[in-house]
Design an enzyme around this catalytic site. Sequence first.
Site, short mmCIF file in Angstrom:
data_model
loop_
_atom_site.label_atom_id
_atom_site.label_comp_id
_atom_site.label_asym_id
_atom_site.label_seq_id
_atom_site.Cartn_x
_atom_site.Cartn_y
_atom_site.Cartn_z
N GLY A 33 41.64 37.58 25.68
CA GLY A 33 42.81 38.28 26.20
C GLY A 33 43.52 39.02 25.08
CB SER A 34 46.27 41.48 25.12
OG SER A 34 47.23 40.74 25.85
CB ALA A 87 48.39 30.70 29.44
N GLY A 99 42.69 32.98 33.35
CA GLY A 99 41.60 33.67 34.03
C GLY A 99 41.92 35.10 34.41
N GLY A 100 43.10 35.57 33.98
CA GLY A 100 43.43 36.98 34.22
C GLY A 100 42.38 37.90 33.64
N GLY A 101 41.73 37.44 32.58
CA GLY A 101 40.65 38.23 31.95
C GLY A 101 39.27 37.79 32.40
CD GLU A 107 40.03 31.96 29.24
OE1 GLU A 107 40.51 31.64 30.35
OE2 GLU A 107 40.35 33.02 28.66
C1 5RP Z 1 41.61 35.34 30.08
C2 5RP Z 1 42.84 34.51 30.01
C3 5RP Z 1 43.91 34.99 29.11
O1 5RP Z 1 44.24 33.96 28.22
C4 5RP Z 1 45.10 35.35 29.94
O2 5RP Z 1 44.72 36.31 30.91
C5 5RP Z 1 46.25 35.89 29.09
O3 5RP Z 1 45.92 37.16 28.59
P1 5RP Z 1 46.92 38.02 27.75
O4 5RP Z 1 47.05 37.36 26.42
O5 5RP Z 1 46.27 39.38 27.68
O6 5RP Z 1 48.23 38.07 28.50
O7 5RP Z 1 42.99 33.51 30.64
O8 5RP Z 1 40.73 34.86 31.06
#
Ligand code: 5RP
Length: 225
Positions: A33-34, A87, A99-101, A107
Amino acid sequence: MNREQRKQAVAQAALDYVRPGLERHSVLGVGTGSTANLFIDLLGTIKAEVPATVSSSEASAQRLRDHGIPVYDLNAVDTVQVYVDGADECNRRLELIKGGGAALTREKIVAAVAEEFVCICDDSKLVSELGNFPLPVEVIPMARSHVSRELVKLGGDPVYREGVVTDNGNVIVDVYHFPIADPRQTELSINTIAGVVSNGLFALRPADILLLGADSGVRKLSATG
Ligand code: 5RP
């Protein structure tokens, strides 16, 4: 501080947290993720101190390698001392939605192996009850419709994430408007649906440390209080 600055601050705090033991940590787990990317880029500045990593996604593995940091297959290592990852939502019990990514399954595997899970995010992710962020569920492709029907029975509103294929060759269904009063029970219930690979609730294995980037600086919450 704007959101990017809070993410940068929390990534730096994670580096400061793991760095003293880094040479003793034979393997460092690195997330996706970012926010995790910012952490990876900081690791790149001290790569001589990073003996080995495992990664929760192909994208993060590539980013680590681009920095010259060794990445190992999880099967090739015995233990992962610390896992650092972001997260999408977190609560004060350090339960998470991730899981947004689309990397939730790997993970979850790295978190399961890790002795300590350090979660890093900006404080906009802290909520009193999980579920405002749509809950990602990784699904075997042929089970997508079946799993979606079962998720409706559990009270959610599943939406197929079009065009996304996970590193494991599966698809993602995001569950909107899902009441998650009991995250552990919800995590278990979704896991029992045939065709579900994993879901984005990290309640059975929550974080151990939560570093939150806030305007006032980085706050640390821990499972032990
Ligand atoms: C990827 C994830 C990331 O940790 C989650 O989406 C947070 O991402 P970001 O740091 O870009 O807000 O779970 O599957």
